[in-house]
Design a protein around this motif. Structure first.
Motif, short mmCIF file in Angstrom:
data_model
loop_
_atom_site.label_atom_id
_atom_site.label_comp_id
_atom_site.label_asym_id
_atom_site.label_seq_id
_atom_site.Cartn_x
_atom_site.Cartn_y
_atom_site.Cartn_z
N GLU A 162 -11.72 9.42 -11.94
CA GLU A 162 -10.33 9.78 -12.20
C GLU A 162 -10.16 11.30 -12.24
OE1 GLU A 162 -7.54 7.27 -14.94
OE2 GLU A 162 -9.55 6.42 -14.84
N ASP A 176 -5.79 8.29 -4.44
CA ASP A 176 -5.32 7.30 -5.40
C ASP A 176 -4.71 8.02 -6.59
OD1 ASP A 176 -5.98 4.73 -4.43
OD2 ASP A 176 -8.10 5.17 -4.76
N GLY A 177 -3.86 7.35 -7.29
CA GLY A 177 -3.30 7.93 -8.50
C GLY A 177 -2.53 6.88 -9.25
N THR A 178 -1.88 7.29 -10.30
CA THR A 178 -1.04 6.33 -11.01
C THR A 178 0.39 6.83 -10.98
OG1 THR A 178 -1.70 7.44 -13.02
CG2 THR A 178 -2.72 5.32 -12.58
N SER A 179 1.26 5.87 -10.89
CA SER A 179 2.67 6.16 -10.79
C SER A 179 3.35 5.42 -11.93
CB SER A 179 3.14 5.65 -9.43
OG SER A 179 4.52 5.49 -9.43
N VAL A 180 4.43 5.95 -12.41
CA VAL A 180 5.16 5.28 -13.49
C VAL A 180 6.37 4.59 -12.89
CG1 VAL A 180 6.35 5.59 -15.66
CG2 VAL A 180 4.37 6.99 -15.13
N GLU A 182 5.93 1.33 -16.85
CA GLU A 182 4.67 0.69 -16.54
C GLU A 182 3.88 1.59 -15.62
OE1 GLU A 182 4.30 -3.19 -14.34
OE2 GLU A 182 4.81 -3.87 -16.37
N LYS A 183 2.60 1.72 -15.93
CA LYS A 183 1.75 2.52 -15.05
C LYS A 183 1.21 1.63 -13.95
CE LYS A 183 -0.11 6.53 -17.45
NZ LYS A 183 -1.33 7.15 -17.92
N VAL A 184 1.38 2.03 -12.74
CA VAL A 184 0.85 1.24 -11.64
C VAL A 184 0.07 2.17 -10.72
CG1 VAL A 184 2.61 -0.55 -11.62
CG2 VAL A 184 3.00 1.56 -10.37
N PRO A 185 -0.95 1.64 -10.05
CA PRO A 185 -1.68 2.49 -9.11
C PRO A 185 -0.79 2.87 -7.93
CG PRO A 185 -2.51 0.25 -9.04
CD PRO A 185 -1.50 0.30 -10.14
N GLU A 237 4.56 10.71 -3.65
CA GLU A 237 4.00 9.37 -3.68
C GLU A 237 4.36 8.63 -2.39
OE1 GLU A 237 5.13 6.78 -6.89
OE2 GLU A 237 3.86 5.17 -6.12
#
Lengths: 936, 360
Positions: free
Chosen positions: A669, B152-156, B164-167, B191
């Protein structure tokens, strides 16, 4: 998915039922597999995927109990279900101690299913023995044998010196079920009377105990110890405290390793068989995995190439029989199953009909041939039989159950290429994948390997009398020998194999041993390209002069590619007697009739330095150094680790692994992986890598004349087509084969070409060479126009012929993000009518999905998830058969078979007959935990 | 030409090719030997060019029911007349601002878009949520590498259950001078929501990579820009809300309705891509010849960075010279300085964005 072939990965436990003649193997991933007569097999999976530690069959029943490393017990049953038996998990149980007690109080170390079938004795680390009612798995607390209860019968001076410690062994008296022999790890052994709940005899051992074994008549038992000794103890009614009859250290006098298991088998002639595991002199042979068999003056220490998990002896189980009369020893080693015939002179091994060690040398490629003509089949079998003369001809001793599956529909061969330069021929027709014949290509080359392999090199006077057994030998001496591509023509018996160092061999089947010279040619794939320097491995040196070959496939032509890069594609046309081969530099065509190179074509992009340097060889050398370090680790590792210690270590290891994973995740990460988005270009590396080669008789130049042609597809999305002129049969030796480049197609999307196929005027794929002349296929339609199908990793495209113009396409990657890994034409027959069948493409993607795509219209018919997408080696190993089945490796040693066809389905179907079972009715009232994990 | 009016009909749904339309126009006006520029008035009253199949189709489909078509001699065309609000009212501030500068310099003859290939465009503005941007990169015929990386990362996401956090997949790097950077339409940390109309949700980084590469000849990426300050404002909302952050509403919109790529005709893409090269006969081509080596040199002229540079310079000049400087220009300049790509989506004025191409 229908059946798993091969040897279970990481076996951890072995069990045998002399009553059912079934063997059970448990694995570290929680699988349990039962095997009986060939074709009789069952599989179950523990839900938690924990290591199976012990397996015990319930005497005289179709039930078994497994102990798993989370200390849970599982009861499995074989039940009839729609005509066949199925393995089901009935019940699970975890022993609970009183509140506040340490986990060791209930940590199970020994399990004894009592012969009266109503209870299970569980020895624990605390020294207490719990009694479990069957089949309810209820603890009978009043019958618990505590260590205190035992110690009160033991002389006090002994007690003071050694407490009981954990229960190492539990053995029921062979004649008197009321008496149970209990062995504690510190050496104390007691005989417990079930009825009177007291110790009737005690035996004060002074060495750390490993195991116990009763003699058949119950007059003596034998104990084996950590220091490599074993002791015989008499059991007489008049003496409550016996002294040992005899203590022996078989491989003394120097310190020896533990004897972890021992058998004492009586025979008619009075000389017993003493069979024990371990006990080797610690200093010089401490790293051996051995089982010694002593019978009178005969003594052999069978030396296994991998750790011995467990073993058992098959002997006369008739209660009325006076002697044991052992017939066979079955040894489960970590990497293979070995059965020794104890009845024949010299104790030869028995050829196992299943559980073959596919990975005795790592599998590097596989090739499947369906529907082998009987003649070829018989010749291969006879060649194989000549190789197997050293095997015992004893019938397979584990013969429980009945195979009721229909006979396999056809004779199928699976050929596996291995890292050590061998090709193994497997009977893949049915449930049992069985080795028919093994071909070695090593003899053609001069290698550094010692020709006198020390496999059987043991002198008369050597001590200990070690004898290597088994075939598992994962260490290849020269990785260049590895087999990369195989092509077998089932009609002509011509075989082409190609390997890591650019070697291409053409072989033909000969029923006799022969000595001859292998014709040798070199194919310079770089031709006039200049300024290149190959930094990879050297080519293999060949043997001069005639070479002796055993009966079977014998090489007669060797082509070596220059530079000696790994051969990446191979095709053979047995009718035209041509073999085509490709590497990362180009491809070539060889006439194996005239033994002449026809042409070579360099596909390399001039700027592609990477391909030249041979990075593949760099990968190899890394692998080699890894292998060497593993070898060192294996040598230094203490071979016999304590059973319970292993349990503890695994959980620690799990923890460590979990922590490691977490750390890795965090690290990931922090620095996320990024991927470059760039269109492919001609300058990319490895665009010249030849991915596929294909022979076709089709319309390449004009629509009026068809001619033989060779097609090649590269990693850079280029398709080359060569027009071939093959002289007619009567002048085949007189005129040269000619080739001329007719077409070059550059796919705009430049994705690697993985398949090329020509469809005839009726949209049917062209038949295989010789298929028509053997009346096994209709002649292709040459009236209508042909079409060319090019499969790249990204899309399927149909072109017209002879003028190549795009007609139809199906995009895969652009729409779904998956790429083609394997593609093959499969013929799907109807299971209802015999007269309908169709050809489709069977496709495996990099996500592990299988898709069926119709021909010629390229419509997606169906899609199944098959292999986990993370399982890269599984995906890489997949082979499709011509009739809609397939195989892929689920571990280095196991193929999973799957079927896409409703018609051709090979799966185990067998019955294990249940003997008369006394009342078991309350079983049904129980809440049956149905987590049977039988694969559907 | 002065005034000459002809009235004729076209099939709204099958207007045919621009080329045929152009010939028809010349034919019915009897001016077959002239080069003309055809424009039309769109629903907002803007004068827009008709010079390719795309905008011809758009023009015809926007007729209700009449379509006003303007024909001018090619050499008399004043390009500044095209664009937003050009027909209805003249925008005073910016236009006058520009006039001085532009008049001083000789008129740079930039040909109309059909004379060179488009490099990128924002499409489907009308159907996408304002927080999203669908960018088409025309890799074809362009020498430049696409030049970006994804990660890759996380998106809200805003869901009925709260945040909700989603990849998610994000643009992680731009290669300087690459096509992606030079368009100015994509930026690091944008994104990626779709690739050629296919949602990336649930797909792995490798899958999305493969999809993008497989579509690289004509890549259409729908992104949620990390910087939401420069979203295209639709004409219904004239007041410049460009300064406001729209992040809070960013994720309300579901893409489900926008699955169809409206301004994207598969046929057009096919024709580009169909061009697998077939070489017949026994030729021995050493390497694949450079194909599609079209007017690539001319492309550099419209590449985003130089364009924005010039624009920036112009604006800075304007500002220094003390001419009407107002708040909006200040805002504009500050955003220009931080990120050159934003210069391409100035709300109104110097640069226009007509759905498929960006014109100056």
């Amino acid at each position: 998915q229908t059946v798993e072939h091969g040897f279970p990965h990481q076996p951890s436990a072995l069990g045998y039922s002399p009553f059912l003649h079934l063997m059970a193997i448990g694995t570290r991933s929680g699988a349990i597999k039962l095997y009986g007569a060939p074709g009789v097999e069952f599989m179950g999976l523990h839900e938690e995927n924990n290591t199976v530690m012990q397996i015990h069959f319930i005497p005289d029943q179709c039930q078994l109990v497994t102990l798993v490393d989370d200390n849970s017990l599982h009861l499995w049953s074989l039940k009839h279900h729609s005509g066949a038996s199925e393995l089901q998990e009935e019940h699970r149980f975890t022993l609970k101690g009183p509140p506040g007690s340490p986990p060791s109080a209930t940590q199970i170390t020994a399990v004894l299913p009592h012969s009266l079938r109503e209870v299970l004795y569980l020895g624990t680390e605390s020294g207490n023995i719990f009694v479990l009612e069957l089949p309810s798995f209820r603890v009978l607390e009043d019958r618990t044998i505590t260590s205190e209860a035992v110690l009160q019968w033991i002389p006090e001076d002994y007690c003071n010196r050694r407490s009981c410690e954990l229960v190492e062994a539990l053995q029921e008296h062979p004649k008197n079920p009321e008496q149970i022999l209990i062995g504690y790890s510190r050496g104390l052994i007691v005989l417990w009377d079930r009825q009177n709940k007291k110790v009737t005899h005690h035996f004060l051992g002074s060495q750390q105990l490993e195991n116990l074994y009763w003699q058949r008549d119950g007059s003596q038992f034998i104990s084996c110890h950590y220091d490599g000794s074993y002791t015989q103890w008499p059991v007489s009614s008049d003496n409550r405290q016996s002294l040992p009859l005899e203590t022996l250290v078989p491989y003394g006098p120097f310190p020896c390793k533990a004897i972890s298991k021992i058998y004492w088998q009586t025979t008619r002639n009075g000389l017993p068989y003493i069979i024990f595991q371990g006990g080797m002199p610690r200093a010089s042979y401490g790293d051996r995995h051995s089982i010694s068999v002593i019978h009178g003056s005969q003594q052999t220490a069978f030396d296994f190439t991998s750790r011995v998990i467990d073993f058992f002896i098959i002997f006369s189980s008739e209660p009325t029989a006076e002697f044991d009369d052992p017939s066979a020893m079955v040894v489960l080693a970590e990497e293979e199953l070995i059965v020794i015939d104890l009845k024949s002179d010299g104790w030869p091994a028995v050829h196992p009909p299943y559980l073959a060690s596919l990975h005795c040398s790592a599998i590097t490629c596989s090739h499947h041939v369906s529907n082998i003509p009987l003649k070829l089949w018989e010749r291969i079998i006879s060649a194989g039989n000549k190789q197997n003369v050293h095997y015992s001809n004893m019938p397979w001793p584990i013969d429980g159950g009945t195979n009721i599956a229909p006979d396999p529909p056809q004779r199928d061969l699976l050929l596996t290429g291995h890292e050590d330069g061998t090709v193994r021929f497997w009977d893949a027709s049915g449930v049992c994948l069985h080795l028919l014949y093994k071909l070695s290509t090593v003899r053609v080359f001069l290698t550094d390997a010692d020709p006198n392999d020390n496999m059987n090199a043991t002198g008369e006077d050597e001590w200990p009398p070690l004898r290597k057994v088994g075939t598992f030998d994962p260490y290849s001496d020269d990785p260049r020998l590895g087999i990369q591509k195989i092509y077998l023509c089932k009609y002509s018996g011509y075989l082409a194999v190609a390997g890591t160092a650019g070697q291409v061999l053409v072989l033909e089947l000969n029923d006799e041993d022969a000595e001859h010279v292998v014709d040798h040619a070199e194919a310079d794939l770089l031709q006039d390209q200049e300024g290149y320097r190959w930094k990879g491995h050297e080519k293999l040196k060949t043997r001069d002069g005639p070479v002796q070959f055993e009966a079977g496939f014998q090489p007669f032509v060797l082509v070596q590619c220059q530079p000696p890069a790994v051969v990446t594609s191979l095709a053979l046309h047995s009718e035209w007697k041509l073999v085509a081969f490709g590497t990362s530099h180009g491809f070539g065509l060889f006439d194996y009739q005239q033994k002449q190179l026809v042409f070579v074509k360099c596909t390399l992009h001039p700027s592609d330095q990477l391909a030249l340097e041979g990075p593949l060889s760099r990968v190899k050398s890394l692998k080699k150094s890894l292998r060497q370090s593993f070898r060192r680790i294996r040598r230094s590792r203490v071979s016999s680790r304590k059973r319970r210690g292993r349990g503890g270590n695994t959980s620690e290891m799990h923890e460590a692994n979990a922590k490691f994973d977490q750390d890795m995740l965090q690290e990931m990460e922090l620095a996320p992986v990024q991927r470059k988005i760039e269109a492919r270009s001609a300058e990319d590396s490895f665009t010249g890598f030849v991915r596929t080669l294909y022979f076709a008789d089709t319309f390449l130049r004009d629509s009026s004349r068809h001619c033989p042609s060779l097609w090649a597809g590269t990693n850079g999305g280029t398709v080359y087509a060569f027009c071939l002129r093959v002289p007619p049969v009567e002048r085949r030796m007189d005129e040269p084969v000619r080739a001329e480049q007719a077409k070059e197609i550059q796919l705009m999307h430049r994705a690697p070409v993985v398949g090329i196929l020509v469809l005839d005027g009726h949209n049917i794929p062209l038949p295989e060479p010789l298929e028509v002349s053997h009346d096994l296929s209709k002649s292709p339609d040459m009236q209508g126009s042909h079409q060319l199908l090019v499969v790249s990793e990204e899309q399927f495209k149909v072109f017209t012929l002879p003028k190549v113009s795009s007609k139809l396409k199906l995009k895969l990657t652009a729409l779904e993000g998956c790429r083609v890994r394997k593609v093959m034409v499969a013929n799907f027959g109807s299971c209802k009518t015999d007269d309908y069948s169709e050809n489709d493409l069977a496709v495996l993607t990099n996500l592990g999905d299988i898709q069926i795509i119709s021909l010629p219209f390229l419509k997606l018919q169906i899609r199944y998830p098959c292999i986990r997408k993370e399982d890269v080696s599984g995906i890489a190993s997949c082979v499709f058969t011509k009739y809609g089945q397939g195989f892929y490796l689920i571990s280095p040693s196991e193929f999973e078979r799957f079927s896409l066809s409703t018609k051709w389905l090979v799966e185990p179907r067998c019955v294990v007959d249940v003997p008369e079972v006394s009342s078991n009715n309350h079983m049904r009232d129980m809440s049956v935990v149905d987590n049977a994990a039988r694969k559907s | 030409f002065g005034a000459e009016f002809r009235r004729f009909s076209l099939d709204r749904y099958k207007p045919g090719k621009f080329e045929d339309f152009y010939k028809l126009i010349l034919h019915i006006h009897h001016i077959a030997n002239l080069e003309v520029m055809i424009g039309y008035a769109d629903v907002h009253g803007d004068l827009l060019p008709i010079n390719n199949d795309d905008n011809f189709f758009k023009a015809v489909s926007s007729a209700h029911p009449l379509l006003r078509v303007f024909i001018q001699r090619q050499d008399e065309v004043d390009y500044s007349n095209f664009g937003t609000n050009t027909l209805s009212r003249k925008k005073k501030t910016l236009v006058t601002l520009r006039n001085d500068n532009l008049r001083r310099r000789p008129h740079i003859n930039i040909s109309m878009p059909h004379d060179f290939r488009p490099v990128s465009s924002i499409i489907d503005v009308d159907i996408l949520p304002e927080t999203h941007r669908r960018v088409r990169l025309y890799r074809h015929g362009c020498e430049k590498p696409l030049g970006f990386y994804i990660r890759d990362g996380t998106s809200v996401r805003v869901t009925p259950h709260g945040l909700e956090k989603v990849p998610g997949i994000f643009i992680s790097r731009m290669v300087p001078g690459g096509l992606a950077e030079s368009t100015g339409l994509l930026a690091v940390n944008d994104e990626v929501l779709e690739v050629n109309g296919i949602e990336v949700a649930g797909k792995t980084l490798d899958q999305v990579t493969d999809m993008m590469i497989a579509n690289s000849h004509n890549l259409i990426i729908t992104v949620k820009p990390a910087n939401q300050r420069n979203n295209i404002i639709r004409s219904s909302r004239m007041s410049g809300s460009s300064g406001q952050s729209t992040d809070s509403t960013a994720s309300h919109h579901s893409l489900s309705t926008s699955h169809v790529l409206q301004n994207f005709h598969p046929d057009e893409m096919e024709s580009d891509e169909e061009a697998d090269i077939v070489i017949e006969g026994g030729l021995e081509p050493q390497h694949i010849p450079k194909l599609h080596n079209l007017t690539s040199s001319s492309l550099s002229r419209i590449n985003g960075s130089s364009l924005s540079h010039r624009l920036q310079r112009d604006l800075v000049l304007n500002n220094n010279s003390g001419r009407e400087s107002n708040g909006s220009i200040h805002k504009l300049l500050s955003s220009l300085k931080t990120d050159p790509r934003h210069s391409l989506v100035i709300p109104r004025g110097g640069i226009e964005e007509d759905g498929t191409v960006i014109t100056l």
